[in-house]
Enzyme design. Structure first.
Site, PDB file in Angstrom:
ATOM      1  N   ASP A  22       0.864  -1.183   0.000  1.00  0.00           N
ATOM      2  CA  ASP A  22       0.000   0.000   0.000  1.00  0.00           C
ATOM      3  C   ASP A  22       0.901   1.234   0.000  1.00  0.00           C
ATOM      4  O   ASP A  22       1.817   1.335   0.807  1.00  0.00           O
ATOM      5  CB  ASP A  22      -0.902  -0.018   1.252  1.00  0.00           C
ATOM      6  CG  ASP A  22      -2.065   0.949   1.131  1.00  0.00           C
ATOM      7  OD1 ASP A  22      -1.812   2.140   0.887  1.00  0.00           O
ATOM      8  OD2 ASP A  22      -3.216   0.520   1.280  1.00  0.00           O
ATOM      9  N   GLN A  34     -14.602   2.274   1.779  1.00  0.00           N
ATOM     10  CA  GLN A  34     -13.852   1.811   0.604  1.00  0.00           C
ATOM     11  C   GLN A  34     -13.544   2.994  -0.318  1.00  0.00           C
ATOM     12  O   GLN A  34     -14.398   3.864  -0.536  1.00  0.00           O
ATOM     13  CB  GLN A  34     -14.691   0.762  -0.157  1.00  0.00           C
ATOM     14  CG  GLN A  34     -13.941   0.087  -1.294  1.00  0.00           C
ATOM     15  CD  GLN A  34     -14.744  -1.050  -1.934  1.00  0.00           C
ATOM     16  OE1 GLN A  34     -15.934  -1.233  -1.632  1.00  0.00           O
ATOM     17  NE2 GLN A  34     -14.102  -1.808  -2.801  1.00  0.00           N
ATOM     18  N   HIS A  84     -10.394  -6.016  -2.217  1.00  0.00           N
ATOM     19  CA  HIS A  84      -9.040  -6.243  -1.700  1.00  0.00           C
ATOM     20  C   HIS A  84      -9.085  -6.432  -0.193  1.00  0.00           C
ATOM     21  O   HIS A  84      -9.977  -5.930   0.490  1.00  0.00           O
ATOM     22  CB  HIS A  84      -8.108  -5.071  -2.042  1.00  0.00           C
ATOM     23  CG  HIS A  84      -8.638  -3.739  -1.648  1.00  0.00           C
ATOM     24  ND1 HIS A  84      -9.592  -3.070  -2.382  1.00  0.00           N
ATOM     25  CD2 HIS A  84      -8.370  -2.942  -0.591  1.00  0.00           C
ATOM     26  CE1 HIS A  84      -9.879  -1.933  -1.801  1.00  0.00           C
ATOM     27  NE2 HIS A  84      -9.167  -1.825  -0.694  1.00  0.00           N
ATOM     28  N   PHE A  85      -8.061  -7.142   0.288  1.00  0.00           N
ATOM     29  CA  PHE A  85      -7.846  -7.298   1.724  1.00  0.00           C
ATOM     30  C   PHE A  85      -6.589  -6.538   2.102  1.00  0.00           C
ATOM     31  O   PHE A  85      -5.583  -6.579   1.378  1.00  0.00           O
ATOM     32  CB  PHE A  85      -7.688  -8.780   2.095  1.00  0.00           C
ATOM     33  CG  PHE A  85      -8.991  -9.530   2.084  1.00  0.00           C
ATOM     34  CD1 PHE A  85      -9.767  -9.629   3.228  1.00  0.00           C
ATOM     35  CD2 PHE A  85      -9.451 -10.119   0.915  1.00  0.00           C
ATOM     36  CE1 PHE A  85     -10.977 -10.305   3.219  1.00  0.00           C
ATOM     37  CE2 PHE A  85     -10.665 -10.801   0.896  1.00  0.00           C
ATOM     38  CZ  PHE A  85     -11.431 -10.889   2.048  1.00  0.00           C
ATOM     39  N   HIS A  86      -6.652  -5.824   3.225  1.00  0.00           N
ATOM     40  CA  HIS A  86      -5.499  -5.127   3.784  1.00  0.00           C
ATOM     41  C   HIS A  86      -4.868  -6.016   4.859  1.00  0.00           C
ATOM     42  O   HIS A  86      -5.589  -6.582   5.691  1.00  0.00           O
ATOM     43  CB  HIS A  86      -5.920  -3.846   4.511  1.00  0.00           C
ATOM     44  CG  HIS A  86      -6.597  -2.818   3.682  1.00  0.00           C
ATOM     45  ND1 HIS A  86      -5.990  -1.640   3.316  1.00  0.00           N
ATOM     46  CD2 HIS A  86      -7.855  -2.755   3.167  1.00  0.00           C
ATOM     47  CE1 HIS A  86      -6.839  -0.890   2.632  1.00  0.00           C
ATOM     48  NE2 HIS A  86      -7.980  -1.555   2.525  1.00  0.00           N
TER      49      HIS A  86
HETATM   50  P1  AMP Z   1      -9.852   0.963   0.478  1.00  0.00           P
HETATM   51  O1  AMP Z   1     -10.037   2.338   1.029  1.00  0.00           O
HETATM   52  O2  AMP Z   1     -10.177  -0.150   1.410  1.00  0.00           O
HETATM   53  O3  AMP Z   1     -10.548   0.849  -0.856  1.00  0.00           O
HETATM   54  O4  AMP Z   1      -8.293   0.777   0.240  1.00  0.00           O
HETATM   55  C1  AMP Z   1      -7.615   1.268  -0.859  1.00  0.00           C
HETATM   56  C2  AMP Z   1      -6.180   1.285  -0.483  1.00  0.00           C
HETATM   57  O5  AMP Z   1      -5.421   1.471  -1.652  1.00  0.00           O
HETATM   58  C3  AMP Z   1      -5.794   2.431   0.476  1.00  0.00           C
HETATM   59  O6  AMP Z   1      -5.228   1.883   1.657  1.00  0.00           O
HETATM   60  C4  AMP Z   1      -4.806   3.260  -0.319  1.00  0.00           C
HETATM   61  O7  AMP Z   1      -3.769   3.736   0.474  1.00  0.00           O
HETATM   62  C5  AMP Z   1      -4.306   2.259  -1.334  1.00  0.00           C
HETATM   63  N1  AMP Z   1      -3.818   2.814  -2.582  1.00  0.00           N
HETATM   64  C6  AMP Z   1      -4.340   3.828  -3.300  1.00  0.00           C
HETATM   65  N2  AMP Z   1      -3.631   4.019  -4.436  1.00  0.00           N
HETATM   66  C7  AMP Z   1      -2.654   3.074  -4.438  1.00  0.00           C
HETATM   67  C8  AMP Z   1      -1.593   2.734  -5.327  1.00  0.00           C
HETATM   68  N3  AMP Z   1      -1.399   3.398  -6.476  1.00  0.00           N
HETATM   69  N4  AMP Z   1      -0.768   1.725  -4.991  1.00  0.00           N
HETATM   70  C9  AMP Z   1      -0.946   1.041  -3.842  1.00  0.00           C
HETATM   71  N5  AMP Z   1      -1.922   1.310  -2.957  1.00  0.00           N
HETATM   72  C10 AMP Z   1      -2.766   2.311  -3.253  1.00  0.00           C
END
Ligand code: AMP
Length: 148
Positions: A37, A101, A107-109
């Site tokens: 991330d 989101q 996706h999973f964090h």
């Molecule tokens: P969500 O808010 O659960 O949809 O998570 C999306 C995640 O993607 C967030 O934790 C962001 O920090 C991450 N994110 C956004 N753009 C990118 C990118 N280009 N590369 C990697 N992670 C990203």
């Protein structure tokens, strides 16, 4: 964005999967991709996504693909634990804008946690240095168990 809008083929993760924008990969196989991330909520924050599915959230993901993604999340979390030795970790998964989101490709964090290090807010963390992310990804990848 509601839970039921169509999949946007130009969302950030679709662009990463097509190679249109870069990512710091931890590992991949034909089904899944694990990558760092760029706005990490803690050191070693990794995301795991399916490569072929256009499911935006948990309601839409095909059960067989969900099984692949969650198994990949476990494999990655085990490597994160060995590499970074967190005291705990969180698996986070957000659904719909109202659910927190921001990227609408399921996706999973994996967010490693240490008792004395506060976690940065979701969507409020600063962008990480790419070299630092690469180094973390290499350390995590080095601890992956062999694929069965
Ligand atoms: P969500 O808010 O659960 O949809 O998570 C999306 C995640 O993607 C967030 O934790 C962001 O920090 C991450 N994110 C956004 N753009 C990118 C990118 N280009 N590369 C990697 N992670 C990203």
């Amino acid at each position: 964005m509601t839970l039921h809008a169509p999949y946007d083929p130009d969302n950030i993760f679709a662009k990463i999967l097509r190679g249109d924008i870069p990512s710091v990969k931890v590992w991949e196989d034909e089904h899944v991709l694990a990558f760092m991330d760029v706005f990490p909520q803690s050191e070693g924050h990794v995301l795991v996504i399916a490569k072929q599915s256009t499911a935006r959230n948990l309601l839409e993901i095909e059960p067989d693909v969900l099984a692949q993604v969650i198994a990949a999340t476990q494999r990655t979390a085990r490597a994160v634990e060995k590499a970074l030795k967190p005291e705990g970790f969180q698996i986070l998964q957000f659904n719909g804008e109202a659910g927190g989101q921001t990227v609408f490709h399921l996706h999973f964090h994996i967010v490693p946690r240490w008792a004395d290090r506060p976690m940065k807010g979701h969507g409020h963390a600063p962008m990480a240095d790419t070299a630092v992310l690469r180094s973390l990804a290499e350390r995590i990848a080095a601890e992956l168990e062999p694929l069965k």
